[in-house]
Design an enzyme around this catalytic site. Structure first.
Site, PDB file in Angstrom:
ATOM      1  N   TYR A   1      40.479  44.430  46.492  1.00 47.46           N
ATOM      2  CA  TYR A   1      40.190  44.610  45.065  1.00 47.46           C
ATOM      3  C   TYR A   1      40.129  43.271  44.322  1.00 47.46           C
ATOM      4  O   TYR A   1      39.127  42.951  43.674  1.00 47.46           O
ATOM      5  CB  TYR A   1      41.242  45.526  44.433  1.00 47.46           C
ATOM      6  CG  TYR A   1      40.871  45.952  43.039  1.00 47.46           C
ATOM      7  CD1 TYR A   1      39.947  46.975  42.833  1.00 47.46           C
ATOM      8  CD2 TYR A   1      41.411  45.315  41.926  1.00 47.46           C
ATOM      9  CE1 TYR A   1      39.580  47.359  41.548  1.00 47.46           C
ATOM     10  CE2 TYR A   1      41.054  45.699  40.640  1.00 47.46           C
ATOM     11  CZ  TYR A   1      40.135  46.714  40.465  1.00 47.46           C
ATOM     12  OH  TYR A   1      39.769  47.083  39.182  1.00 47.46           O
TER      13      TYR A   1
ATOM     14  N   SER B   1      37.961  42.021  36.472  1.00 45.58           N
ATOM     15  CA  SER B   1      39.330  42.467  36.215  1.00 45.58           C
ATOM     16  C   SER B   1      40.240  41.267  36.033  1.00 45.58           C
ATOM     17  O   SER B   1      39.952  40.160  36.534  1.00 45.58           O
ATOM     18  CB  SER B   1      39.833  43.301  37.396  1.00 45.58           C
ATOM     19  OG  SER B   1      41.209  43.590  37.277  1.00 45.58           O
TER      20      SER B   1
END
Length: 268
Positions: A156, A142
């Site tokens: 995350y 990401s």
């Protein structure tokens, strides 16, 4: 040389980027192994790809939060005599809230799915790729891996940064053997991810130029791994953000992250 019909294993294939990978690779002549928890969605997708692309599609439902799942998945492949040429480590999700507001079980499951499972699947499937002299591994990371951590969704960014560094080392160790490894780093992508985390209303405040479709992300990711790119951030806007954050003093980038977290993260 790649096989005439490569076999691709896609985790988290029931929706979003995973389903888009399945459609794109089937269109390129791949046979597929699809895995996720939602059996009905996998079967529906498999039927679509068989009809549309005449692909051989094997559905192996699994929950990667189970520590035994990666080995069970690879055992099922071996029992069917299936050799994986492309591994798409896509399965993932977010855990809303701050670190202490979630149970350890929630964090442990997240680490298992986002970090341990993709690492183990690569470890188990890589030897055959090396032996055959051909393989592709895409670890879906990401843009979050390249910016400061946030308030909320505590693990995350950390998990995605791990995938980037893991992919870099794996690529250096294996590219001379015909195995390309790429950490694919999309930014905001239209999928049900934000619906599941309960942050859709907040995400809708972002300007449209911040978003990409899953199909755009997948198209760029396939090209990136084929060209031997080790880390690839999708979308011009996301690449600009990565560069700006890299040039900023840490204190400023952390301040901006804290400010944006309150606007776009669900903290409870």
């Amino acid at each position: 040389m790649p096989p005439i019909r490569p076999l691709s294993l896609i985790t988290g294939a029931s929706a979003g980027i995973g389903a888009a990978f399945a459609r794109a690779l089937a269109a390129r002549g791949h046979d597929l192994v699809l895995t996720a928890r939602r059996v009905e969605r996998l079967e529906t997708l498999a039927d679509e790809l068989r009809r549309k692309h005449n692909a051989t599609v094997t559905v192996l439902p699994n929950d990667l939060a189970d520590p035994a799942a990666p080995q069970q998945l690879c055992d099922a492949l071996a029992q069917r005599g299936l050799h994986v040429d492309w591994l798409i480590n896509n399965a993932g999700y977010g855990v809303p809230g701050t670190f202490e507001s979630n149970s350890w079980t929630a964090h442990a499951d997240f680490i298992q799915v986002l970090m341990t499972a993709p690492t183990e699947l690569a470890w188990r499937l890589l030897p055959a790729m090396r032996e055959h002299g051909y393989g592709r591994i895409i670890n879906v990371a990401s843009l979050a891996a390249h910016v400061p951590g946030s308030v909320g969704h505590t693990l995350y960014s950390a998990s995605k940064a791990y995938l980037v560094k893991f992919s870099q080392s794996l690529a250096l160790e294996n590219r001379h053997l015909g195995v390309n490894v790429c950490a694919l780093c999309p930014g905001f992508t239209w999928s049900e991810f934000h619906d599941v985390t309960g942050s859709r209303d907040m995400m809708n405040k972002l300007p449209g130029l911040m978003w990409q479709t899953a199909e755009e992300v997948v198209h760029q990711g396939i090209d990136a791994v084929e060209y031997g790119k080790v880390v690839y951030v999708t979308g011009r806007v996301n690449r600009i953000i990565k560069t700006l954050v890299k040039l900023m003093p840490d204190r400023l980038s952390l301040w901006l992250s804290a400010r944006q977290s309150r606007r776009f993260r669900k903290l409870e």
